[in-house]
Design an enzyme around this catalytic site. Structure first.
Site, PDB file in Angstrom:
ATOM      1  N   GLY A  12       0.768  -1.237   0.000  1.00  0.00           N
ATOM      2  CA  GLY A  12       0.000   0.000   0.000  1.00  0.00           C
ATOM      3  C   GLY A  12       0.797   1.284   0.000  1.00  0.00           C
ATOM      4  O   GLY A  12       0.283   2.330   0.398  1.00  0.00           O
ATOM      5  N   ASN A  14       1.714   3.124  -2.597  1.00  0.00           N
ATOM      6  CA  ASN A  14       1.043   4.073  -3.488  1.00  0.00           C
ATOM      7  C   ASN A  14      -0.272   4.545  -2.888  1.00  0.00           C
ATOM      8  O   ASN A  14      -0.625   5.718  -3.001  1.00  0.00           O
ATOM      9  CB  ASN A  14       0.806   3.462  -4.870  1.00  0.00           C
ATOM     10  CG  ASN A  14       1.948   3.722  -5.814  1.00  0.00           C
ATOM     11  OD1 ASN A  14       2.369   4.850  -5.991  1.00  0.00           O
ATOM     12  ND2 ASN A  14       2.466   2.661  -6.426  1.00  0.00           N
ATOM     13  N   LEU A  84      -4.143  -6.896  -7.783  1.00  0.00           N
ATOM     14  CA  LEU A  84      -3.768  -8.019  -8.635  1.00  0.00           C
ATOM     15  C   LEU A  84      -4.936  -8.774  -9.267  1.00  0.00           C
ATOM     16  O   LEU A  84      -4.712  -9.661 -10.078  1.00  0.00           O
ATOM     17  CB  LEU A  84      -2.891  -8.995  -7.846  1.00  0.00           C
ATOM     18  CG  LEU A  84      -1.615  -8.373  -7.270  1.00  0.00           C
ATOM     19  CD1 LEU A  84      -0.804  -9.424  -6.530  1.00  0.00           C
ATOM     20  CD2 LEU A  84      -0.782  -7.718  -8.351  1.00  0.00           C
ATOM     21  N   ASN A 101      -5.167   2.476 -13.484  1.00  0.00           N
ATOM     22  CA  ASN A 101      -4.189   1.556 -12.918  1.00  0.00           C
ATOM     23  C   ASN A 101      -2.798   2.118 -13.174  1.00  0.00           C
ATOM     24  O   ASN A 101      -2.581   2.878 -14.122  1.00  0.00           O
ATOM     25  CB  ASN A 101      -4.319   0.180 -13.588  1.00  0.00           C
ATOM     26  CG  ASN A 101      -3.373  -0.843 -12.986  1.00  0.00           C
ATOM     27  OD1 ASN A 101      -3.196  -0.916 -11.778  1.00  0.00           O
ATOM     28  ND2 ASN A 101      -2.760  -1.651 -13.845  1.00  0.00           N
ATOM     29  N   HIS A 103       1.128   0.584 -13.715  1.00  0.00           N
ATOM     30  CA  HIS A 103       1.886  -0.647 -13.968  1.00  0.00           C
ATOM     31  C   HIS A 103       3.368  -0.303 -13.982  1.00  0.00           C
ATOM     32  O   HIS A 103       3.771   0.702 -14.573  1.00  0.00           O
ATOM     33  CB  HIS A 103       1.462  -1.270 -15.299  1.00  0.00           C
ATOM     34  CG  HIS A 103       2.080  -2.608 -15.526  1.00  0.00           C
ATOM     35  ND1 HIS A 103       1.631  -3.741 -14.904  1.00  0.00           N
ATOM     36  CD2 HIS A 103       3.148  -2.978 -16.277  1.00  0.00           C
ATOM     37  CE1 HIS A 103       2.387  -4.764 -15.267  1.00  0.00           C
ATOM     38  NE2 HIS A 103       3.309  -4.328 -16.100  1.00  0.00           N
ATOM     39  N   GLU A 173       6.394   6.364  -9.747  1.00  0.00           N
ATOM     40  CA  GLU A 173       4.994   6.155  -9.350  1.00  0.00           C
ATOM     41  C   GLU A 173       4.553   7.231  -8.375  1.00  0.00           C
ATOM     42  O   GLU A 173       3.502   7.857  -8.551  1.00  0.00           O
ATOM     43  CB  GLU A 173       4.824   4.771  -8.716  1.00  0.00           C
ATOM     44  CG  GLU A 173       5.021   3.635  -9.680  1.00  0.00           C
ATOM     45  CD  GLU A 173       4.985   2.266  -9.011  1.00  0.00           C
ATOM     46  OE1 GLU A 173       4.971   1.276  -9.751  1.00  0.00           O
ATOM     47  OE2 GLU A 173       4.972   2.176  -7.759  1.00  0.00           O
TER      48      GLU A 173
END
Length: 186
Positions: A12, A14, A84, A101, A103, A173
């Site tokens: 967690g 992000n 996931l 999302n 990636h 990110e």
């Protein structure tokens, strides 16, 4: 103010960064975190951040429980941050173009089912690629195939390990994901 939900399966980091970003900016609010994993690190982070967190099993996702929880919190926008599972059709249909999302590669390379976390970085290193990065994209009915919103790159260094590459990718990110989400909410 837009109400956000974060779906996460892991630690967690992000989710925490996004929650803190919007707490400071006050342009949206993370109302809810959903995880599919009992004992996921994101649960503890949610508690620390005072964000309600629901554990919804894979089976319950398929049965519509996640959509029920999202509606209960009147969520406007969904963020996948290390989540996931395939997003079920009921959620996709109720949130068209309102699910994103992140990636940890430059899609379409190293995407798809089973490509997450260190597996992605191992594949990048094994390929001999000289750059990696992140892809932020809309979510559709296929793993990592939604329309790309943003890609950011970093070098792959000769002495990189999966962990060292992951560290640089995580920095991308943390830098880009909250800002892109905020732009999509306008």
């Amino acid at each position: 103010m837009k109400k956000l939900a974060i779906l996460a399966s892991g630690t967690g980091t992000n989710a925490e960064r996004i929650t803190q970003y919007f707490a400071e900016k006050k342009t949206a609010e993370v109302k809810l975190i959903i995880t599919n994993k009992e004992g996921a690190g994101v649960i503890e982070r949610a508690e620390r951040l005072n964000v309600p967190c629901h554990v919804v099993s894979s089976k319950e996702f398929k049965e519509g429980k996640a959509l029920q929880v999202l509606k209960e919190y009147d969520v406007d926008f969904i963020i996948l941050a290390g989540f996931l599972l395939m997003v079920p059709d009921d959620i996709l249909h109720n949130y068209p173009n309102r699910i994103v999302n992140i990636h940890p590669s430059l899609l379409p390379k190293y995407g798809g089912k089973g490509m997450y976390g260190l597996r992605v970085h191992e594949a990048v290193l094994a390929s001999g690629d000289t750059e990696s990065g992140i892809t932020i994209h809309h979510v559709n009915e296929h793993y990592d195939q939604g329309a790309i919103i943003l890609q950011a790159k970093c070098p792959v260094l000769p002495d990189d390990t999966p962990d060292s590459l992951a560290t640089r990718v995580h920095q991308l990110e943390y830098e880009h994901f909250p800002k892109v989400i905020e732009q999509l909410l306008v």
